[in-house]
Scaffold this motif. Structure first.
Motif, PDB file in Angstrom:
ATOM      1  N   THR A  75      26.797  44.924  40.260  1.00 46.67           N
ATOM      2  CA  THR A  75      27.418  43.634  40.518  1.00 46.67           C
ATOM      3  C   THR A  75      26.856  42.445  39.970  1.00 46.67           C
ATOM      4  OG1 THR A  75      28.485  44.876  42.303  1.00 46.67           O
ATOM      5  CG2 THR A  75      28.658  42.475  42.380  1.00 46.67           C
ATOM      6  N   GLU A  76      25.536  42.252  40.273  1.00 52.04           N
ATOM      7  CA  GLU A  76      25.048  40.977  39.782  1.00 52.04           C
ATOM      8  C   GLU A  76      24.862  41.011  38.349  1.00 52.04           C
ATOM      9  OE1 GLU A  76      20.460  39.473  40.131  1.00 52.04           O
ATOM     10  OE2 GLU A  76      21.355  39.698  41.957  1.00 52.04           O
ATOM     11  N   GLU A  77      24.758  42.001  37.500  1.00 54.87           N
ATOM     12  CA  GLU A  77      25.034  41.748  36.140  1.00 54.87           C
ATOM     13  C   GLU A  77      26.405  41.420  35.814  1.00 54.87           C
ATOM     14  OE1 GLU A  77      23.952  44.393  31.949  1.00 54.87           O
ATOM     15  OE2 GLU A  77      24.165  45.610  34.078  1.00 54.87           O
ATOM     16  N   LEU A  78      27.394  42.212  36.565  1.00 53.15           N
ATOM     17  CA  LEU A  78      28.684  41.867  36.464  1.00 53.15           C
ATOM     18  C   LEU A  78      28.952  40.306  36.456  1.00 53.15           C
ATOM     19  CD1 LEU A  78      31.565  43.619  35.709  1.00 53.15           C
ATOM     20  CD2 LEU A  78      31.774  42.767  38.344  1.00 53.15           C
ATOM     21  N   LEU A  79      28.652  39.694  37.449  1.00 49.86           N
ATOM     22  CA  LEU A  79      28.797  38.411  37.683  1.00 49.86           C
ATOM     23  C   LEU A  79      28.236  37.498  37.047  1.00 49.86           C
ATOM     24  CD1 LEU A  79      29.089  38.598  41.846  1.00 49.86           C
ATOM     25  CD2 LEU A  79      31.051  38.511  40.093  1.00 49.86           C
ATOM     26  N   LYS A  80      27.134  37.771  36.496  1.00 54.25           N
ATOM     27  CA  LYS A  80      26.199  37.009  35.459  1.00 54.25           C
ATOM     28  C   LYS A  80      26.970  36.856  34.244  1.00 54.25           C
ATOM     29  CE  LYS A  80      22.687  34.631  34.190  1.00 54.25           C
ATOM     30  NZ  LYS A  80      22.418  33.088  34.677  1.00 54.25           N
ATOM     31  N   ALA A  81      27.542  37.977  33.850  1.00 55.06           N
ATOM     32  CA  ALA A  81      28.195  38.082  32.430  1.00 55.06           C
ATOM     33  C   ALA A  81      29.544  37.024  32.466  1.00 55.06           C
ATOM     34  CB  ALA A  81      28.643  39.348  32.135  1.00 55.06           C
ATOM     35  N   TRP A  82      30.017  36.768  33.805  1.00 56.17           N
ATOM     36  CA  TRP A  82      31.305  35.943  34.038  1.00 56.17           C
ATOM     37  C   TRP A  82      30.984  34.748  34.383  1.00 56.17           C
ATOM     38  CZ3 TRP A  82      36.204  38.078  33.355  1.00 56.17           C
ATOM     39  CH2 TRP A  82      37.031  37.218  33.760  1.00 56.17           C
ATOM     40  N   GLU A  83      29.632  34.377  34.455  1.00 57.20           N
ATOM     41  CA  GLU A  83      29.122  33.131  34.809  1.00 57.20           C
ATOM     42  C   GLU A  83      29.878  31.812  34.080  1.00 57.20           C
ATOM     43  OE1 GLU A  83      25.238  30.666  36.417  1.00 57.20           O
ATOM     44  OE2 GLU A  83      25.015  32.202  34.991  1.00 57.20           O
ATOM     45  N   GLY A  84      30.288  30.958  34.474  1.00 53.80           N
ATOM     46  CA  GLY A  84      30.781  29.780  33.679  1.00 53.80           C
ATOM     47  C   GLY A  84      32.370  29.831  33.544  1.00 53.80           C
ATOM     48  N   LEU A  85      32.944  31.049  33.844  1.00 54.88           N
ATOM     49  CA  LEU A  85      34.357  31.164  33.708  1.00 54.88           C
ATOM     50  C   LEU A  85      35.170  30.988  35.011  1.00 54.88           C
ATOM     51  CD1 LEU A  85      34.943  34.413  31.591  1.00 54.88           C
ATOM     52  CD2 LEU A  85      35.324  32.090  31.079  1.00 54.88           C
ATOM     53  N   GLY A  86      34.430  30.928  36.192  1.00 57.23           N
ATOM     54  CA  GLY A  86      35.122  30.613  37.252  1.00 57.23           C
ATOM     55  C   GLY A  86      35.944  31.628  37.933  1.00 57.23           C
ATOM     56  N   TYR A  87      36.523  31.537  39.062  1.00 59.77           N
ATOM     57  CA  TYR A  87      37.234  32.535  39.877  1.00 59.77           C
ATOM     58  C   TYR A  87      36.472  33.909  39.772  1.00 59.77           C
ATOM     59  CZ  TYR A  87      40.871  29.045  40.347  1.00 59.77           C
ATOM     60  OH  TYR A  87      41.714  28.020  40.362  1.00 59.77           O
ATOM     61  N   TYR A  88      35.515  33.961  40.306  1.00 55.41           N
ATOM     62  CA  TYR A  88      34.717  35.063  40.319  1.00 55.41           C
ATOM     63  C   TYR A  88      35.505  36.477  40.836  1.00 55.41           C
ATOM     64  CZ  TYR A  88      30.556  32.711  38.465  1.00 55.41           C
ATOM     65  OH  TYR A  88      29.682  32.002  38.021  1.00 55.41           O
ATOM     66  N   SER A  89      36.446  35.993  41.617  1.00 53.76           N
ATOM     67  CA  SER A  89      37.273  37.208  42.148  1.00 53.76           C
ATOM     68  C   SER A  89      37.963  38.023  41.046  1.00 53.76           C
ATOM     69  CB  SER A  89      38.285  36.809  43.398  1.00 53.76           C
ATOM     70  OG  SER A  89      39.234  35.952  42.679  1.00 53.76           O
ATOM     71  N   ARG A  90      38.180  37.439  39.935  1.00 52.22           N
ATOM     72  CA  ARG A  90      38.885  37.911  38.854  1.00 52.22           C
ATOM     73  C   ARG A  90      37.951  39.085  38.367  1.00 52.22           C
ATOM     74  NH1 ARG A  90      42.796  33.720  35.930  1.00 52.22           N
ATOM     75  NH2 ARG A  90      44.204  33.558  37.669  1.00 52.22           N
ATOM     76  N   ALA A  91      36.528  38.761  38.018  1.00 57.87           N
ATOM     77  CA  ALA A  91      35.579  39.664  37.699  1.00 57.87           C
ATOM     78  C   ALA A  91      35.500  40.865  38.774  1.00 57.87           C
ATOM     79  CB  ALA A  91      34.303  39.093  37.454  1.00 57.87           C
ATOM     80  N   ARG A  92      35.458  40.542  39.949  1.00 54.93           N
ATOM     81  CA  ARG A  92      35.436  41.720  40.917  1.00 54.93           C
ATOM     82  C   ARG A  92      36.447  42.520  40.819  1.00 54.93           C
ATOM     83  NH1 ARG A  92      31.227  40.065  44.850  1.00 54.93           N
ATOM     84  NH2 ARG A  92      30.695  38.183  44.683  1.00 54.93           N
TER      85      ARG A  92
END
Length: 365
Positions: A75-92
Motif C-alpha cells: 500500500t505504501e508503494e502504491l500511494l507513493k506512486a500516486w503522490e502528487g495526483l491527490g485524491y488518494y482514495s482513487r489509488a486505493r
C-alpha cells in the motif's frame, strides 16, 4: 437531438473522426489496447493534465504492469506512486478493484459496461471509456470536455450538470457514436474539448463540427455550457508544524477514516477546516517561518504558514495524536499530501536536514 434527422450521426461522426486521426496528440495510452492500462490512464486523466499524467502513467505501469501486480502491491508503494495526483482514495480504489478481480479468478477487466461499473471507484465516465476504447462497446464516455462540446452542439440552455441537461447530452452523444469506432469517437470528443472547444475560447474555424454546432451558428458558444450554481469554496488559514529534533522530524498519523485516511503527515491546523492542535503560543513563537504552503480538499482552500520548531533531545511535540520521529531517508520515501510534499521540498531545499542522495558540500555542516 440535433435537427435534420440523422445528419448528426451520418455526417458529424465521420467528420470528427477524420479530424481526430490527423490532429490527435501522441500519448502512451493511445498506443495500447490493454484494458488495464487504459483504465489506469483514464483514472489519472481525471486527476491532472495529460502531459503530467503521461509521466505518472509510465511509472505506474512499470511498477504495476497488470491487475495481479496491482492487487498484490504494498500500500505504501502504491500511494507513493500516486503522490502528487491527490485524491488518494482513487489509488486505493484501483487496488480494491484489482483485488476484487483477482479474487474472482480474473487478471483482466471485464468486457461489459455494467460489470465495469460495478467495480470499486469506477463511475459512468470511466466505465464508458474502458468499454469503448478497450472493448469496442458503443457507449458514451462523457467528461467535462464532452459535456462542453455537446452543450454547444445543442446550444443547450438547461444546466448541463442537472438531470434534464445531462439527459439531452447523453441522448445526442449516444446517437452519434459509430458502432465500428466507439473508442476513437469518445477520444475524439475529449480531444476536441481539450484543444479546440475550450472553456473560455472556441476556435470554431478549426472545429470539424462547426457545421452542426447550433451555438456556433447562433453566436452563443461562449455562453455554453450553462452550469448549475454550486456552493462556493471556503478558505481557511492555519499552521503546518515541522518539529525538528537533530536530523529527525515528527509526523502524526491521521485516523483510518476521513480525509487522507491513515496517512502520516506534518501536524497542521486550520480551523474550521482542520481542528486546532492546541499548540502553546510560546512554542509557536519559537518557530522559524518557512513560508506558506497551500492545499485544497472538498470545499476548502487552505493556506498554511509553515513553521520549523526545534525541540530538545528528549522533548516531544505537545500532541494527543499518534506520531513518530523519522529521518530523511524515510521522509523522502513516504507518500505525503500535496501540502506535506511542498513542506518536505522546503525542508530539503533549505538543507535543514540532509537530502538523501545529495552530496554534502564543504561548509554545509
Amino acid at each position: 437531438m440535433i435537427n435534420e434527422g440523422n445528419r448528426s450521426k451520418n455526417e458529424g461522426a465521420p467528420a470528427l473522426l477524420r479530424w481526430y486521426h490527423s490532429a490527435k496528440r501522441p500519448f502512451p495510452w493511445r498506443e495500447t489496447g490493454d484494458p488495464y492500462k487504459i483504465w489506469i490512464s483514464e483514472v489519472m486523466l481525471q486527476q491532472t493534465q495529460t502531459s503530467r499524467a503521461a509521466e505518472y502513467y509510465r511509472r505506474w505501469t512499470e511498477l504495476f504492469p497488470d491487475v495481479k501486480s496491482l492487487a498484490g502491491a504494498d500500500t505504501e508503494e502504491l500511494l507513493k506512486a500516486w503522490e502528487g495526483l491527490g485524491y488518494y482514495s482513487r489509488a486505493r480504489n484501483l487496488q480494491k478493484a484489482a483485488k476484487q478481480l483477482t479474487e474472482s479468478g480474473s487478471n483482466s477487466l471485464p468486457g461489459d459496461y455494467f460489470k465495469l461499473l460495478a467495480l470499486p471507484g469506477i463511475g459512468p465516465y470511466t466505465a464508458g471509456a474502458v468499454a469503448s476504447i478497450a472493448f469496442g462497446i458503443p457507449v458514451p464516455a462523457i467528461d467535462a470536455n464532452g459535456r462542453r462540446v455537446f452543450s454547444r452542439l445543442l446550444d443547450l440552455e438547461e444546466p448541463a450538470d442537472r438531470p434534464a441537461g445531462e439527459r439531452a447530452i447523453r441522448d445526442t452523444f449516444s446517437s452519434m457514436i459509430p458502432d465500428n469506432a466507439p473508442g476513437d469517437f469518445n477520444q475524439a470528443v475529449m480531444e476536441l474539448g481539450a484543444t479546440v472547444c475550450l472553456p473560455r475560447t472556441a476556435a470554431c474555424s478549426e472545429c470539424p463540427l462547426a457545421f452542426l454546432c447550433l451555438a456556433h451558428i447562433r453566436g452563443t458558444a461562449l455562453l455554453r455550457p450553462v452550469l448549475f450554481r454550486k456552493e462556493q469554496g471556503r478558505s481557511a488559514d492555519g499552521h503546518l508544524f515541522i518539529f525538528l529534533r537533530k536530523d529527525r522530524v515528527y509526523l502524526r498519523k491521521r485516523p483510518e477514516k476521513g480525509l487522507w485516511a491513515g496517512f502520516e503527515e506534518f501536524p497542521w491546523e486550520a480551523p474550521p477546516a482542520e481542528a486546532s492542535l492546541g499548540i502553546p503560543g510560546t512554542l509557536i513563537e519559537r518557530g522559524a517561518d518557512m513560508g506558506t504552503v497551500r492545499c485544497s480538499f472538498t470545499r476548502w482552500r487552505v493556506r498554511l504558514r509553515t513553521l520549523l520548531v526545534p525541540l530538545g533531545e528528549r522533548e516531544d511535540p505537545p500532541l494527543s495524536c499518534e506520531g513518530r520521529w523519522v529521518g530523511s531517508d524515510e521522509l523522502l520515501a513516504l507518500p505525503l499530501s500535496s501540502a506535506g510534499g511542498r513542506a518536505r521540498k522546503k525542508l530539503f531545499g533549505l538543507s535543514v536536514i540532509p537530502c538523501p542522495g545529495r552530496p554534502v558540500r564543504a561548509g554545509d555542516g
